[in-house]
Write a protein that holds these residues in place. Structure first.
Motif, short mmCIF file in Angstrom:
data_model
loop_
_atom_site.label_atom_id
_atom_site.label_comp_id
_atom_site.label_asym_id
_atom_site.label_seq_id
_atom_site.Cartn_x
_atom_site.Cartn_y
_atom_site.Cartn_z
N UNK A 20 0.83 -1.21 0.00
CA UNK A 20 0.00 0.00 0.00
C UNK A 20 0.87 1.26 0.00
N UNK A 21 1.93 1.24 0.79
CA UNK A 21 2.83 2.40 0.84
C UNK A 21 3.42 2.67 -0.55
N UNK A 22 3.87 1.59 -1.21
CA UNK A 22 4.49 1.76 -2.53
C UNK A 22 3.48 2.26 -3.56
N UNK A 23 2.22 1.80 -3.46
CA UNK A 23 1.20 2.22 -4.43
C UNK A 23 0.72 3.63 -4.15
N UNK A 24 0.55 3.97 -2.87
CA UNK A 24 -0.05 5.26 -2.52
C UNK A 24 0.98 6.35 -2.32
N UNK A 25 1.85 6.11 -1.33
CA UNK A 25 2.69 7.20 -0.84
C UNK A 25 3.93 7.44 -1.69
N UNK A 26 4.41 6.41 -2.36
CA UNK A 26 5.71 6.55 -3.03
C UNK A 26 5.64 6.42 -4.54
N UNK A 27 4.43 6.31 -5.05
CA UNK A 27 4.25 6.07 -6.48
C UNK A 27 5.09 7.02 -7.34
N UNK A 28 5.09 8.30 -6.96
CA UNK A 28 5.76 9.32 -7.77
C UNK A 28 7.28 9.13 -7.81
N UNK A 29 7.83 8.38 -6.86
CA UNK A 29 9.29 8.18 -6.84
C UNK A 29 9.79 7.32 -7.99
N UNK A 30 8.89 6.44 -8.50
CA UNK A 30 9.39 5.36 -9.35
C UNK A 30 9.26 5.61 -10.83
N UNK A 31 9.02 6.86 -11.22
CA UNK A 31 9.08 7.20 -12.63
C UNK A 31 8.17 6.30 -13.47
N UNK A 32 6.95 6.09 -13.00
CA UNK A 32 6.00 5.30 -13.78
C UNK A 32 6.13 3.79 -13.63
N UNK A 33 7.18 3.34 -12.96
CA UNK A 33 7.33 1.90 -12.75
C UNK A 33 6.32 1.45 -11.70
N UNK A 34 5.83 0.25 -11.88
CA UNK A 34 4.86 -0.31 -10.94
C UNK A 34 5.63 -1.31 -10.08
N UNK A 35 5.79 -0.98 -8.80
CA UNK A 35 6.60 -1.81 -7.91
C UNK A 35 5.67 -2.68 -7.07
N UNK A 36 5.88 -3.99 -7.10
CA UNK A 36 5.09 -4.86 -6.24
C UNK A 36 6.02 -5.59 -5.28
N UNK A 37 5.49 -5.86 -4.10
CA UNK A 37 6.25 -6.60 -3.09
C UNK A 37 5.87 -8.07 -3.29
N UNK A 38 6.80 -8.87 -3.79
CA UNK A 38 6.46 -10.26 -4.09
C UNK A 38 6.65 -11.16 -2.88
N UNK A 39 7.55 -10.78 -1.97
CA UNK A 39 7.79 -11.63 -0.82
C UNK A 39 8.49 -10.82 0.26
N UNK A 40 8.28 -11.23 1.50
CA UNK A 40 8.99 -10.64 2.64
C UNK A 40 9.43 -11.80 3.52
N UNK A 41 10.70 -11.79 3.90
CA UNK A 41 11.22 -12.80 4.83
C UNK A 41 11.79 -12.05 6.02
N UNK A 42 11.41 -12.48 7.22
CA UNK A 42 11.95 -11.81 8.41
C UNK A 42 12.91 -12.74 9.13
N UNK A 43 13.87 -12.14 9.83
CA UNK A 43 14.77 -12.94 10.66
C UNK A 43 13.98 -13.41 11.87
N UNK A 44 14.44 -14.48 12.53
CA UNK A 44 13.69 -15.02 13.68
C UNK A 44 13.41 -13.98 14.77
N UNK A 45 14.31 -13.01 14.96
CA UNK A 45 14.08 -11.98 15.99
C UNK A 45 13.25 -10.80 15.45
#
Length: 125
Positions: A20-45
């Motif tokens: 949502x942040x990438x689509x709403x708040x930061x869209x203008x940063x990416x020069x028309x590119x559509x950025x999607x978050x395909x995966x997130x991995x977190x460390x155990x902590x």
């Protein structure tokens, strides 16, 4: 190493919020590119979240990744506003290009280009 249920929950939450942040708040940063978050991995902590990005309509993926990385602090702050009630600490974000979609496209193209000769008919050899 198996991810804990908590890790998966946090990763899913981060993926949704960053999307949502990438689509709403930061869209203008990416020069028309559509950025999607395909995966997130977190460390155990839960201190680090590795975020995998896919870019559509990006002329220069490395360039867009660089813009994302330069704005990590801003992105983390925006994420922090959204998750402050769910998470004690906002993980440090590390961004990577997710090559799997591209890899799949290359494979599809390769397979499409393969010519498979027909099997010999019965009795011909």
């Amino acid at each position: 190493m198996m991810e804990s249920k908590r890790q998966r929950q946090v990763a899913k939450q981060i993926q949704k919020d960053l999307g949502e942040i990438f689509q709403r708040d930061l869209k203008q940063l990416f020069d028309g590119a559509f950025v999607t978050i395909t995966d997130v991995k977190t460390t155990p902590d839960l201190a680090i979240a590795r975020v995998y990005l896919s870019f559509l309509l990006a002329k220069d993926r490395e360039g867009v990744l660089q813009i994302v990385r330069e704005n990590t602090k801003v992105i983390r702050n925006l994420l922090g506003e959204r998750v402050r009630h769910q998470l004690r600490i906002v993980p440090n974000l590390q961004f990577y290009i997710d090559d799997t979609a591209e890899y799949a496209q290359k494979m599809d193209a390769l397979f499409a280009g393969i010519v498979i000769p027909p099997a010999p008919a019965e009795g011909e050899e």
